[in-house]
Design an enzyme around this catalytic site. Sequence first.
Site, short mmCIF file in Angstrom:
data_model
loop_
_atom_site.label_atom_id
_atom_site.label_comp_id
_atom_site.label_asym_id
_atom_site.label_seq_id
_atom_site.Cartn_x
_atom_site.Cartn_y
_atom_site.Cartn_z
N GLU A 36 43.62 35.17 1.04
CA GLU A 36 44.31 33.97 1.57
C GLU A 36 44.60 32.98 0.45
O GLU A 36 45.62 32.29 0.47
CB GLU A 36 43.49 33.36 2.72
CG GLU A 36 43.60 34.24 3.97
CD GLU A 36 42.34 34.39 4.78
OE1 GLU A 36 41.43 33.54 4.68
OE2 GLU A 36 42.25 35.38 5.55
N ASN A 84 32.24 34.92 5.94
CA ASN A 84 33.22 33.95 5.47
C ASN A 84 33.79 33.24 6.69
O ASN A 84 34.59 33.80 7.43
CB ASN A 84 34.32 34.69 4.69
CG ASN A 84 35.43 33.76 4.23
OD1 ASN A 84 35.33 32.54 4.38
ND2 ASN A 84 36.48 34.35 3.68
N SER A 94 38.42 43.04 9.21
CA SER A 94 38.21 43.43 10.61
C SER A 94 36.89 44.19 10.85
O SER A 94 36.81 45.02 11.76
CB SER A 94 39.40 44.22 11.17
OG SER A 94 40.56 43.40 11.19
N HIS A 114 39.99 35.34 -2.89
CA HIS A 114 40.24 35.80 -1.52
C HIS A 114 41.75 35.94 -1.30
O HIS A 114 42.53 35.16 -1.83
CB HIS A 114 39.64 34.83 -0.50
CG HIS A 114 39.64 35.41 0.88
ND1 HIS A 114 40.76 35.36 1.68
CD2 HIS A 114 38.70 36.09 1.57
CE1 HIS A 114 40.48 35.99 2.81
NE2 HIS A 114 39.25 36.45 2.77
N GLY A 137 41.84 40.08 9.50
CA GLY A 137 42.23 39.29 10.67
C GLY A 137 43.22 39.99 11.59
O GLY A 137 43.82 39.38 12.46
N LYS A 156 35.75 30.81 6.75
CA LYS A 156 37.11 30.31 6.49
C LYS A 156 37.24 28.87 6.98
O LYS A 156 36.28 28.11 6.89
CB LYS A 156 38.15 31.27 7.12
CG LYS A 156 37.92 32.73 6.68
CD LYS A 156 39.05 33.66 7.03
CE LYS A 156 38.72 35.07 6.53
NZ LYS A 156 39.80 36.03 6.77
N GLU A 177 38.96 43.99 0.02
CA GLU A 177 39.49 43.54 1.31
C GLU A 177 40.98 43.83 1.36
O GLU A 177 41.80 43.03 0.88
CB GLU A 177 39.27 42.03 1.48
CG GLU A 177 37.82 41.60 1.43
CD GLU A 177 37.62 40.26 2.14
OE1 GLU A 177 36.98 40.27 3.20
OE2 GLU A 177 38.12 39.24 1.66
P1 13P Z 1 38.21 39.35 9.18
O1 13P Z 1 36.82 39.93 9.28
O2 13P Z 1 38.45 38.23 10.16
O3 13P Z 1 39.26 40.40 9.21
O4 13P Z 1 38.30 38.65 7.74
C1 13P Z 1 37.88 39.36 6.63
C2 13P Z 1 37.84 38.44 5.47
O5 13P Z 1 38.87 37.99 4.99
C3 13P Z 1 36.53 38.07 4.92
O6 13P Z 1 36.66 37.38 3.72
#
Ligand code: 13P
Length: 247
Positions: free
Chosen positions: A95, A9, A209, A93, A169, A11, A163
């Site tokens: 976010e 992803n 992560s 997701h 992140g 983002k 997640e």
């Molecule tokens: P990170 O791997 O940057 O922690 O993000 C995970 C994520 O949100 C994948 O959709």
Amino acid sequence: SGKFFVGGNWKCNGTKDSIAKLVSDLNSASLEADVDVVVSPPFVYIDQVKSSLTDRIEISGQNSWVRKGGAFTGEISVEQLKDIGCKWVILGHSERRHVIGEKDEFIGKKAAYALSEGLGVIACIGEKLEEREAGKTFDVCFEQLKAFADAVPSWDKVVVAYEPVWAIGTGKVASPQQAQEVHVAVRDWLKKNVSEEVASKTRIIYGGSVNGGNCAELAKEEDIDGFLVGGASLKGPEFATIVNSVT
Ligand code: 13P
């Protein structure tokens, strides 16, 4: 259960140049054959990625509109994702849930619409830190899962991504035991509330992560069927290491 599945992803990251480099690194990486590999670029770069990336890797949208396209300023429709070559869409997701404010029912409707049009859905769930600390991890995950289950007619093209928000992140990856515990609970929930077959066939992948250093330990867990990778998916060689952590 099912074929190992690794999604990248990206983002809201990248430029034409950085994405050209990432695609070139992915094209030259050697990837284990027995893994489904998907990347999810920002919408504006999907066409660039589709025309330059090896067909070995499928492409996902990071979101989609809840019904057929039309007068919905700023949205991207499922029809458009299909037209541009996407096979998947990431929905729910954290976010989008917690930064943008999307709600369970809306996300469920999006999933149902995307599936009805033939896209695969990467259905994301996961608890916040305060919810984990309050002992509500399972409640939160099950509630989010139920919203998908209530909306979708079939699980054939659904991958569940667990997640935990506190791991996204932050560099604070869930331990293999923490992830495995929730994956087992999710599978059990599917067994009780959908069917035994769906529970055993549905891939449950972990995100938060994940990197080249911690993927192998996580991949050993029985119920971790792959990963959804954010930051580390922006580096081609590291993403390949994660793909190749399949056991
Ligand atoms: P990170 O791997 O940057 O922690 O993000 C995970 C994520 O949100 C994948 O959709």
